[in-house]
Motif scaffolding. Sequence first.
Motif, PDB file in Angstrom:
ATOM      1  N   LEU A 252       0.827  -1.204   0.000  1.00 21.62           N
ATOM      2  CA  LEU A 252       0.000   0.000   0.000  1.00 21.62           C
ATOM      3  C   LEU A 252       0.860   1.253   0.000  1.00 21.62           C
ATOM      4  O   LEU A 252       0.603   2.200  -0.751  1.00 21.62           O
ATOM      5  N   ASN A 253       1.903   1.252   0.845  1.00 17.45           N
ATOM      6  CA  ASN A 253       2.792   2.427   0.879  1.00 17.45           C
ATOM      7  C   ASN A 253       3.533   2.609  -0.439  1.00 17.45           C
ATOM      8  O   ASN A 253       3.758   3.732  -0.890  1.00 17.45           O
ATOM      9  N   LYS A 254       3.955   1.476  -1.033  1.00 20.01           N
ATOM     10  CA  LYS A 254       4.609   1.569  -2.344  1.00 20.01           C
ATOM     11  C   LYS A 254       3.669   2.191  -3.366  1.00 20.01           C
ATOM     12  O   LYS A 254       4.070   3.026  -4.179  1.00 20.01           O
ATOM     13  N   LEU A 255       2.395   1.776  -3.319  1.00 21.51           N
ATOM     14  CA  LEU A 255       1.417   2.295  -4.272  1.00 21.51           C
ATOM     15  C   LEU A 255       1.174   3.780  -4.053  1.00 21.51           C
ATOM     16  O   LEU A 255       1.066   4.559  -5.007  1.00 21.51           O
ATOM     17  N   LEU A 256       1.116   4.186  -2.783  1.00 25.23           N
ATOM     18  CA  LEU A 256       0.869   5.600  -2.480  1.00 25.23           C
ATOM     19  C   LEU A 256       2.027   6.485  -2.911  1.00 25.23           C
ATOM     20  O   LEU A 256       1.844   7.680  -3.175  1.00 25.23           O
ATOM     21  N   LYS A 257       3.241   5.907  -2.978  1.00 29.08           N
ATOM     22  CA  LYS A 257       4.416   6.679  -3.368  1.00 29.08           C
ATOM     23  C   LYS A 257       4.563   6.807  -4.892  1.00 29.08           C
ATOM     24  O   LYS A 257       5.414   7.556  -5.360  1.00 29.08           O
ATOM     25  N   LYS A 258       3.771   6.036  -5.620  1.00 31.03           N
ATOM     26  CA  LYS A 258       3.847   6.127  -7.076  1.00 31.03           C
ATOM     27  C   LYS A 258       3.371   7.498  -7.549  1.00 31.03           C
ATOM     28  O   LYS A 258       2.492   8.119  -6.930  1.00 31.03           O
ATOM     29  N   LYS A 259       3.947   7.947  -8.634  1.00 28.58           N
ATOM     30  CA  LYS A 259       3.491   9.200  -9.215  1.00 28.58           C
ATOM     31  C   LYS A 259       2.059   9.047  -9.706  1.00 28.58           C
ATOM     32  O   LYS A 259       1.731   8.103 -10.416  1.00 28.58           O
ATOM     33  N   ARG A 260       1.208   9.974  -9.317  1.00 27.35           N
ATOM     34  CA  ARG A 260      -0.193   9.860  -9.719  1.00 27.35           C
ATOM     35  C   ARG A 260      -0.364   9.955 -11.225  1.00 27.35           C
ATOM     36  O   ARG A 260      -1.243   9.316 -11.798  1.00 27.35           O
ATOM     37  N   SER A 261       0.502  10.750 -11.864  1.00 26.02           N
ATOM     38  CA  SER A 261       0.345  10.962 -13.306  1.00 26.02           C
ATOM     39  C   SER A 261       0.643   9.713 -14.127  1.00 26.02           C
ATOM     40  O   SER A 261       0.214   9.595 -15.265  1.00 26.02           O
ATOM     41  N   THR A 262       1.415   8.752 -13.548  1.00 26.19           N
ATOM     42  CA  THR A 262       1.755   7.516 -14.261  1.00 26.19           C
ATOM     43  C   THR A 262       1.276   6.289 -13.487  1.00 26.19           C
ATOM     44  O   THR A 262       1.815   5.202 -13.646  1.00 26.19           O
ATOM     45  N   LEU A 263       0.269   6.475 -12.653  1.00 29.09           N
ATOM     46  CA  LEU A 263      -0.172   5.408 -11.751  1.00 29.09           C
ATOM     47  C   LEU A 263      -0.695   4.194 -12.520  1.00 29.09           C
ATOM     48  O   LEU A 263      -0.441   3.043 -12.135  1.00 29.09           O
ATOM     49  N   LEU A 264      -1.404   4.406 -13.619  1.00 26.76           N
ATOM     50  CA  LEU A 264      -2.005   3.289 -14.343  1.00 26.76           C
ATOM     51  C   LEU A 264      -0.939   2.338 -14.863  1.00 26.76           C
ATOM     52  O   LEU A 264      -1.050   1.110 -14.718  1.00 26.76           O
TER      53      LEU A 264
ATOM     54  N   GLY B 136      10.109  -1.719 -25.349  1.00 33.04           N
ATOM     55  CA  GLY B 136       9.125  -2.437 -26.144  1.00 33.04           C
ATOM     56  C   GLY B 136       7.722  -1.883 -26.089  1.00 33.04           C
ATOM     57  O   GLY B 136       6.788  -2.491 -26.623  1.00 33.04           O
ATOM     58  N   PHE B 137       7.542  -0.727 -25.467  1.00 34.36           N
ATOM     59  CA  PHE B 137       6.207  -0.142 -25.287  1.00 34.36           C
ATOM     60  C   PHE B 137       5.826   0.800 -26.422  1.00 34.36           C
ATOM     61  O   PHE B 137       4.766   0.688 -27.030  1.00 34.36           O
ATOM     62  N   TRP B 138       6.737   1.725 -26.720  1.00 40.79           N
ATOM     63  CA  TRP B 138       6.376   2.806 -27.645  1.00 40.79           C
ATOM     64  C   TRP B 138       6.270   2.325 -29.086  1.00 40.79           C
ATOM     65  O   TRP B 138       5.642   2.985 -29.920  1.00 40.79           O
ATOM     66  N   GLU B 139       6.873   1.178 -29.393  1.00 43.35           N
ATOM     67  CA  GLU B 139       6.702   0.613 -30.736  1.00 43.35           C
ATOM     68  C   GLU B 139       5.234   0.244 -30.980  1.00 43.35           C
ATOM     69  O   GLU B 139       4.696   0.462 -32.067  1.00 43.35           O
ATOM     70  N   ILE B 140       4.595  -0.330 -29.957  1.00 44.68           N
ATOM     71  CA  ILE B 140       3.174  -0.664 -30.090  1.00 44.68           C
ATOM     72  C   ILE B 140       2.345   0.609 -30.150  1.00 44.68           C
ATOM     73  O   ILE B 140       1.447   0.748 -30.985  1.00 44.68           O
ATOM     74  N   TYR B 141       2.655   1.547 -29.281  1.00 40.45           N
ATOM     75  CA  TYR B 141       1.906   2.804 -29.227  1.00 40.45           C
ATOM     76  C   TYR B 141       1.989   3.543 -30.561  1.00 40.45           C
ATOM     77  O   TYR B 141       1.001   4.134 -31.023  1.00 40.45           O
ATOM     78  N   GLY B 142       3.169   3.513 -31.191  1.00 37.64           N
ATOM     79  CA  GLY B 142       3.365   4.231 -32.449  1.00 37.64           C
ATOM     80  C   GLY B 142       3.164   3.389 -33.692  1.00 37.64           C
ATOM     81  O   GLY B 142       3.472   3.836 -34.798  1.00 37.64           O
TER      82      GLY B 142
ATOM     83  N   VAL C 263      13.801  11.102 -26.217  1.00 32.14           N
ATOM     84  CA  VAL C 263      13.837  10.329 -24.977  1.00 32.14           C
ATOM     85  C   VAL C 263      12.403  10.110 -24.508  1.00 32.14           C
ATOM     86  O   VAL C 263      11.680  11.065 -24.206  1.00 32.14           O
ATOM     87  N   PHE C 264      11.996   8.843 -24.464  1.00 35.30           N
ATOM     88  CA  PHE C 264      10.646   8.504 -24.041  1.00 35.30           C
ATOM     89  C   PHE C 264      10.632   8.221 -22.540  1.00 35.30           C
ATOM     90  O   PHE C 264      11.625   7.781 -21.956  1.00 35.30           O
ATOM     91  N   LYS C 265       9.491   8.466 -21.930  1.00 30.79           N
ATOM     92  CA  LYS C 265       9.340   8.263 -20.494  1.00 30.79           C
ATOM     93  C   LYS C 265       8.124   7.385 -20.219  1.00 30.79           C
ATOM     94  O   LYS C 265       7.379   7.020 -21.133  1.00 30.79           O
ATOM     95  N   VAL C 266       7.919   7.054 -18.956  1.00 36.61           N
ATOM     96  CA  VAL C 266       6.764   6.252 -18.557  1.00 36.61           C
ATOM     97  C   VAL C 266       5.490   6.990 -18.973  1.00 36.61           C
ATOM     98  O   VAL C 266       5.351   8.192 -18.713  1.00 36.61           O
TER      99      VAL C 266
END
Length: 558
Positions: free
Chosen positions: A41-53, A148-154, A235-238
């Motif tokens: 729970l604490n780990k989850l609360l420390k995650k950035k809200r903007s990239t939480l998903l 391997g993420f942005w290749e699918i996105y793009g 430079v790509f980010k989360v």
Amino acid sequence: MCTGTVFQRWQSEALNELRAHGHLVVLLIIDARKVPETSRLNKLLKKKRSTLLFSVLENRVFKPHAKMSIDLQQDLQGIDRLNCEVDKRGYSEYFSAPDVQAIREHRLDFILRFGFNILRGDILSSARFGVWSFHHDDEMFYRGGPPGFWEIYGNDPVSGAILQRLTDKLDGGVVMEKGYLKTTMHSYRENLNQLLMMSSSWPARVADKLSGNPSAEETAGAKQAIASSTTIAPVFKVPGNLRMLKFLWLLMRNRITFYYRDLLASETWNVGIIRKPIRDVALGIDRLRESDITWLSLPASSDYLADPAGFILAGKLHILVEEYSYADQRAVISEIIPDPVGAGDPVRVLGGTVHLSYPFVFEHNHSVYCLPESYQLSRITLYRRDLLTGTFAVDRILLTDVSAVDPTIMFFNDFWWLFFTSRENSNSHLYVYHSRELTGEFKPHRNNPVKTDIRSARPAGTPFISEDVLYRPAQDCSGTYGGRVALNRVLRLTPDDFEEVTVKFIEPVMGSKYDKGLHTISGAGNFTLIDGKRYNLNRHFFYHQLKKRLTRKDPSNV
């Protein structure tokens, strides 16, 4: 470099491969920084809200099999360990002078980085060949991550990865190994998994190249001086939450498309004849058109004809083809002697009990030979034609215990060279074997697989020589299976070295009903043979694909 004795599966495979090749692991450089214990729970609360998903899905839904944790404590017993803490300056990490000196005293050939972050300073030169690190993207287009993420996105059809020797310049390492695979558009987990597992064998391959080479250190130094990456890729980010919602929608859409093609889009191939030699077609024609081609007449008994190869006998063109039936789910090798308008009845010459395809043809000592694909038999069998009866009989078995796809053979620079891909990686991993004599023992190339590239690895017909240069046709399956042919110019081919570069692509025939693919180009005297693809509905194909889906668990989801 690691955090302890627990590694991800792909990292464990890399260490196992190194040891299997005779390379010793002599030192564990362990990150001694303590990670504070905290609840989920604490780990989850420390995650950035903007990239939480993404953070929530990364290790719960997207985590691939290659990242499964494996404890190697027993395997690594007796190996020296050095606990290190680093001086963090901004985003960079620097090892202390005493730790660097302790590492130097082990006289390491190289350091494999499975821990720590952006490294700078003397640690990069503490081993003979430096610090090696992975980047699971094509660095020329994608810096940062997630891998391997942005290749699918793009909607990029190709995903790449590199093994690099780190330098003080961020993203300016020396690329030591590089590979490309088809992007798995419908599953991020599977796309990441294939990139990780593809790269796990690279440290052993690079170490093999460097070992036993007295000038390896000078060569590596010269390469670093001229071959450091000059990428200026973004430079790509989360991804943020809104982008993740779009990404999930893309995965769902791509999955629907994947299942549609997998169940309903059956391929129909046909063979075409061009009345020009292969050199003139491959090097001299910018784009094939329908007016260049005479298509064969498809027989009613087969669903398609593909993989043509030919020879001239008594002034007539003889064509060997894969003749495939969806009802039987099997192909045979048939021979056709076409008339001027492409008509001619196929006559079976090989096969019937197992699937045979890609009947590569060559002539040697006044004999005609055929080298078909027969991966189900786990061997490569050479057949010779009886000129009196017109039948083919086994001449010899070239290799056993291999599931070879599209085997292609030729004589060049005093060796017989045998090219093929493996069934496990049929479109991307190229293997080469060689022998002084056709009747001799075929030995593996020192650097097998010599190439990992979905765009230009799998053989696609007759290699040929023009102006003392060897050209090798290969399939480009990045967009679709058999999408087009890549023409590769071979720069170096020895038992210990291989390099080629793609000089052009041969696209499907413009204006033809077979314009969805082209995956074979073969020479036969003054004729060139190609094939072309279109899509059709076929009930036998649908029933077979549906049965496969219902009887196996599909591991690909997101």
